[in-house]
Scaffold this active site. Structure first.
Site, mmCIF file in Angstrom:
data_model
loop_
_atom_site.group_PDB
_atom_site.id
_atom_site.type_symbol
_atom_site.label_atom_id
_atom_site.label_comp_id
_atom_site.label_asym_id
_atom_site.label_seq_id
_atom_site.Cartn_x
_atom_site.Cartn_y
_atom_site.Cartn_z
ATOM 1 N N LYS A 1 60.551 21.323 60.407
ATOM 2 C CA LYS A 1 60.624 21.144 61.773
ATOM 3 C C LYS A 1 59.631 20.272 62.239
ATOM 4 C CE LYS A 1 60.304 25.234 64.199
ATOM 5 N NZ LYS A 1 59.295 24.973 65.373
ATOM 6 N N ARG B 1 57.816 15.250 64.672
ATOM 7 C CA ARG B 1 56.651 14.044 64.758
ATOM 8 C C ARG B 1 57.612 12.644 64.347
ATOM 9 N NH1 ARG B 1 54.446 18.585 63.758
ATOM 10 N NH2 ARG B 1 52.280 18.819 64.189
ATOM 11 N N GLY C 1 57.402 24.910 71.265
ATOM 12 C CA GLY C 1 56.173 24.698 71.590
ATOM 13 C C GLY C 1 55.604 23.160 71.088
ATOM 14 N N ARG D 1 53.933 30.604 77.135
ATOM 15 C CA ARG D 1 52.834 30.253 76.228
ATOM 16 C C ARG D 1 51.939 29.433 76.711
ATOM 17 N NH1 ARG D 1 56.052 28.417 70.896
ATOM 18 N NH2 ARG D 1 53.976 28.820 70.073
ATOM 19 N N SER E 1 44.764 24.873 65.473
ATOM 20 C CA SER E 1 46.208 24.673 65.759
ATOM 21 C C SER E 1 46.516 23.181 65.685
ATOM 22 C CB SER E 1 46.225 24.983 67.556
ATOM 23 O OG SER E 1 47.410 24.273 67.990
ATOM 24 N N GLN F 1 49.191 21.741 66.974
ATOM 25 C CA GLN F 1 49.686 21.219 68.292
ATOM 26 C C GLN F 1 48.564 20.704 69.128
ATOM 27 O OE1 GLN F 1 52.075 24.463 69.541
ATOM 28 N NE2 GLN F 1 53.545 24.115 68.074
ATOM 29 N N ASP G 1 53.359 30.694 60.413
ATOM 30 C CA ASP G 1 54.594 31.026 60.775
ATOM 31 C C ASP G 1 55.126 32.083 59.747
ATOM 32 O OD1 ASP G 1 54.269 29.420 62.919
ATOM 33 O OD2 ASP G 1 55.094 27.820 62.001
ATOM 34 N N LYS H 1 52.651 33.339 69.719
ATOM 35 C CA LYS H 1 53.782 32.281 69.274
ATOM 36 C C LYS H 1 55.110 32.764 70.235
ATOM 37 C CE LYS H 1 51.666 30.484 65.925
ATOM 38 N NZ LYS H 1 51.464 29.166 65.996
ATOM 39 N N ARG I 1 62.029 33.509 64.225
ATOM 40 C CA ARG I 1 61.563 33.986 62.886
ATOM 41 C C ARG I 1 61.497 35.402 62.886
ATOM 42 N NH1 ARG I 1 60.410 29.428 60.673
ATOM 43 N NH2 ARG I 1 59.641 27.661 61.791
HETATM 44 C C1 S3P Z 1 53.210 23.317 64.527
HETATM 45 C C2 S3P Z 1 51.995 23.998 64.574
HETATM 46 C C3 S3P Z 1 51.889 25.382 64.697
HETATM 47 C C4 S3P Z 1 53.173 26.389 64.272
HETATM 48 C C5 S3P Z 1 54.324 25.724 64.787
HETATM 49 C C6 S3P Z 1 54.504 24.458 64.681
HETATM 50 C C7 S3P Z 1 53.288 22.049 64.751
HETATM 51 O O1 S3P Z 1 51.464 25.946 65.892
HETATM 52 O O2 S3P Z 1 52.931 27.898 64.390
HETATM 53 O O3 S3P Z 1 55.417 26.580 64.653
HETATM 54 O O4 S3P Z 1 54.443 21.360 64.205
HETATM 55 O O5 S3P Z 1 52.403 21.559 64.833
HETATM 56 P P1 S3P Z 1 49.899 26.069 66.442
HETATM 57 O O6 S3P Z 1 49.539 24.683 66.609
HETATM 58 O O7 S3P Z 1 50.058 26.697 67.634
HETATM 59 O O8 S3P Z 1 49.484 26.829 65.530
#
Ligand code: S3P
Length: 432
Positions: free
Chosen positions: A27, A32, A99, A127, A172, A174, A319, A346, A392
């Site tokens: 995913k 990306r 997210g 969130r 993180s 993200q 995750d 999450k 999940r």
């Molecule tokens: C992700 C980063 C993680 C992960 C999410 C996917 C990503 O989140 O839990 O399912 O693709 O960069 P966080 O950046 O909040 O840790």
């Protein structure tokens, strides 16, 4: 997506789970590939793209930003227009449940010459977005929460951005990726330092697309204004999806499952280390180490024992903690999970939800401020599980149902569409 689909699962596996499963694309990497393809020049072709609802939300957002994206059964093709080729959307952008879409796209939108509003479903709108609003604002972005609650909808007015050195309090990917993407548009170098290294797919793929990006210890450093060029991306299978079959193969007696083409990037492979430390019989076959590393995983039923999971390994399995909880409930002895307060923010509060429903199935589990303590070995029984808008949770309790006596009802089972649309078919095919 259908809503409120109920799945009823019975424990009726007498001969174990057997056979092979090929896990759908990762995913994080699929998101990306679309995003970087959109801001690169030329065509990006992506094979084994995850056709899950979250990644389709990313495609939808970039189409609304003027990028042509062909989605055919064997590949997707993104006709990128370069760093400055996006157009103002005629409507609000909808990230759905994702997210990753929300946070990463914000880094790109912060630098455009137009304004956007970005929203998502009821889970996304709860969130925390302060974690990206803060660093992007430090770079000069004009980004605000429409309801002034630090959550989506977000209003983003593109600005010229400055390079910064951001020291993130959370590990993180993200947050890191949002800042690095904004850094592509900044007037100087941008650095992000994390307390513990989070998944590094952005760094690997941005470099592959031609960005000037490097890492020094816990710091990722990007220089602005690269000539990004479209590439071919073959997405490895998602280890987060493989985790359900790892757990099922280890915990359902008399099982042997071959899980094919799984991404084993060291920033994501904590589930393998934990499962092996718990006594799990997992053999890596056919390992490949170009770009994103992959392997086939041969998993056999094992007697598991409890362990402590804490510290630097946590971001590499964040995750997977819900399904690790299920493994811990099936193991002998106590499993302690610490340093995982991120579970609270999450798709659902995964500490509260795991404690509520594993207890309902008869397990011994206590929630803590930053994790949980599970003493395994108690017989599990069926229960009614509410997935709380969290894919999940739905998949983890579907595996728990295979270990329980009697019927388990999963409310919200349609949520598997988010990250693993063929989950129930693949699970069914392993029975005989
Ligand atoms: C992700 C980063 C993680 C992960 C999410 C996917 C990503 O989140 O839990 O399912 O693709 O960069 P966080 O950046 O909040 O840790």
């Amino acid at each position: 997506m259908k809503t409120n689909t109920i799945k009823t699962l019975h424990e009726n596996i007498t001969n174990g789970l057997h056979g092979e499963v090929t896990i759908p694309g990762d995913k994080s990497i699929s998101h990306r590939a679309v995003m970087f393809g959109a801001i690169a020049r030329g065509t990006t072709e992506v094979t084994n793209f995850l056709q899950g609802a979250d990644c389709l939300s990313t495609i939808d957002c970039f189409r609304r930003l003027g990028i042509e994206i062909e989605n055919t059964p064997d590949k997707i093709r993104i006709h990128g227009k370069g760093l400055h080729g996006l157009h103002a959307p005629s409507s609000v952008l909808d990230a759905g449940n994702s997210g990753t879409t929300t946070r990463l796209i914000s880094g790109i939108l912060a630098a455009q010459s137009f304004e956007t509003t970005l929203t998502g479903d009821a889970s996304i709108r709860k969130r925390p977005m302060r974690r990206i609003m803060e660093p992007l604002s430090l770079m000069g972005a004009d980004i605000s929460s429409v309801n002034r609650n630090d959550c989506a909808p977000l209003h983003i007015k593109g600005k010229s951005l400055h390079g910064i050195h951001y020291r993130s309090k959370v590990a993180s990917a993200q947050v890191k990726s949002a800042v690095l993407l904004a850094g592509l548009y900044a007037d100087g170098e941008t650095k992000v330092t994390e307390p513990v290294i989070s998944r590094n797919h952005s760094e690997i793929m941005l470099r592959y697309f031609g960005a000037d990006i490097r890492t020094e210890g816990h710091t990722a450093i990007v220089r602005p204004n690269p000539d990004l060029t479209g590439q071919s991306v073959n997405v490895p299978g998602d280890i987060s999806s493989a985790a359900y079959f790892i757990a099922a193969g280890l915990c359902v007696p008399n099982s042997e499952i071959l899980i094919r083409n799984v991404g084993i990037n060291p920033t994501r492979d904590g589930i393998l280390k934990v499962a092996q430390a718990m006594g799990g019989d997992i053999t890596l076959l056919n390992e490949k180490h170009d770009g994103e590393p992959t392997a086939d995983l041969l998993v056999r039923s094992s007697s598991l024992h409890g362990i402590t999971i804490e510290g630097d390994i946590i971001p590499t399995l964040i995750d997977e903690l819900p399904i690790i909880n299920i493994m811990a409930a099936a193991a002998e002895g106590t499993t302690v999970i610490k340093d995982a307060a991120e579970l609270k923010v999450k798709e659902s509060n995964r500490i509260d939800v795991m404690v509520e429903y594993l207890s309902a199935m008869g397990a011994d589990i206590t929630g803590t401020d930053d994790g949980m303590i599970i003493t395994g070995g108690r017989p599990l029984h069926g229960a009614v599980i509410d997935s709380h808008m969290d894919h999940r949770i739905a998949m983890s309790f579907s595996i728990a149902a295979l270990l329980a006596q009697g019927e388990t009802i999963i409310k919200g089972s349609e949520l598997v569409e988010i990250s693993y649309p063929s989950f129930y078919d693949d699970l069914h095919n392993l029975r005989r």
